[in-house]
Design an enzyme around this catalytic site. Structure first.
Site, mmCIF file in Angstrom:
data_model
loop_
_atom_site.group_PDB
_atom_site.id
_atom_site.type_symbol
_atom_site.label_atom_id
_atom_site.label_comp_id
_atom_site.label_asym_id
_atom_site.label_seq_id
_atom_site.Cartn_x
_atom_site.Cartn_y
_atom_site.Cartn_z
ATOM 1 N N CYS A 287 44.729 41.714 49.882
ATOM 2 C CA CYS A 287 44.600 41.480 51.319
ATOM 3 C C CYS A 287 45.477 40.305 51.759
ATOM 4 O O CYS A 287 46.690 40.425 51.778
ATOM 5 C CB CYS A 287 43.126 41.313 51.707
ATOM 6 S SG CYS A 287 42.867 41.527 53.481
ATOM 7 N N HIS B 199 40.463 45.894 49.707
ATOM 8 C CA HIS B 199 39.651 44.982 48.878
ATOM 9 C C HIS B 199 38.987 45.747 47.741
ATOM 10 O O HIS B 199 37.780 46.008 47.787
ATOM 11 C CB HIS B 199 38.576 44.306 49.734
ATOM 12 C CG HIS B 199 39.049 43.133 50.517
ATOM 13 N ND1 HIS B 199 39.226 41.880 49.977
ATOM 14 C CD2 HIS B 199 39.416 43.029 51.811
ATOM 15 C CE1 HIS B 199 39.656 41.047 50.904
ATOM 16 N NE2 HIS B 199 39.785 41.728 52.033
ATOM 17 N N GLU C 33 37.994 44.797 44.948
ATOM 18 C CA GLU C 33 36.904 44.054 44.281
ATOM 19 C C GLU C 33 35.566 44.313 44.976
ATOM 20 O O GLU C 33 34.522 44.260 44.333
ATOM 21 C CB GLU C 33 37.242 42.554 44.212
ATOM 22 C CG GLU C 33 36.972 41.725 45.458
ATOM 23 C CD GLU C 33 37.956 41.963 46.605
ATOM 24 O OE1 GLU C 33 38.856 42.810 46.471
ATOM 25 O OE2 GLU C 33 37.803 41.283 47.645
#
Ligand code: MN
Length: 240
Positions: A115, A217, A219
């Site tokens: 990001c 994102h 994660e």
């Protein structure tokens, strides 16, 4: 086998409770750490500093670098004034992470930007951003999704190394960004774009560098989405 050591750039969180006003905390979402641990690798949190010697030492102690998400990057770094819709910036963190990138390239350590991390990589190598996606000429799809980050929301079309690795034309990703890449940095190619033709992944592997950036994102959707695990695996597998 020795475990791979992955440094992740931290942010600074400013206390808002009045009893502790003025306190600052080194800050990193736990998701990044969980993702790295799941590959039996070591996660090291790299706290913000402007000391170039410390930054150099940090990079010497890691096998690869992750640049985490967060604040908008200062538009001064791509020679623009702030526009109305620019969000909060943290110039100290910009300085810290740009020097992490410089050191990681010098020391030939792979870099994975997530990001803001991808946006910062683009700026560090001479590219620019849209300070807010409403400043684009194109009509945008929703890049700040309203559902929880564990859910994917929009398609990205893969090309080059990512289409080969995923063996797919498109995947679904989550989306939490109001900025995006305008001018792509020299030496980088686009490995994913969205339906509104916004750049969603960039890559460079010239001259002993290995630098990947994604606008989503992975994660945050790591435990709920196989493709999010896979993009981390692509990074981890390329740590030499
Ligand atoms: Mn998006």
């Amino acid at each position: 086998m020795n475990k791979k050591v992955i440094g992740i750039s931290a942010s600074i969180y400013n206390e808002t409770e009045k009893e502790f006003l003025g306190s600052q905390y080194a800050y990193l979402p736990q998701d990044y750490i969980n993702a790295i641990h799941s590959f039996n690798s070591i996660a090291i949190i790299l706290p913000v500093t402007e000391d170039r010697d410390i930054i150099k030492e940090y990079v010497s102690k890691i096998d690869a670098l992750i640049l985490s998400g967060g604040y908008d990057v200062s538009p001064n770094l791509y020679k623009q004034n702030p526009k109305e819709k620019l969000g909060e910036t943290m110039p100290l963190r910009d300085y810290f992470e740009i020097n992490l990138i410089v050191e990681a390239v010098n020391q030939r350590k792979p870099i994975f930007g997530i990001c803001r991390g991808m946006q910062l990589i683009n700026i560090a190598f001479g590219g620019s951003l849209f300070q807010d996606l409403s400043y684009r000429k194109e009509e945008n799809i929703q890049h700040v999704q309203k559902s929880n980050a564990i859910n994917t929301s929009h398609f990205v079309y893969l090309s080059g190394e990512l289409s080969t690795f995923f063996n797919k034309e498109k995947i679904l990703v989550n989306s939490f960004h109001h900025q995006g890449i305008d001018k792509l940095a020299n030496g980088f190619k686009v490995l994913a774009h969205s339906d509104d033709n916004l750049i969603e992944a960039i890559f460079s592997n010239e001259k002993d560098t290995w630098i990947l950036g994604v606008q989503w994102h992975p994660e945050m959707s790591f435990t709920s989405d196989e493709n999010s695990k896979k993009i981390f695996k692509y990074f981890i597998d390329n740590i030499f």
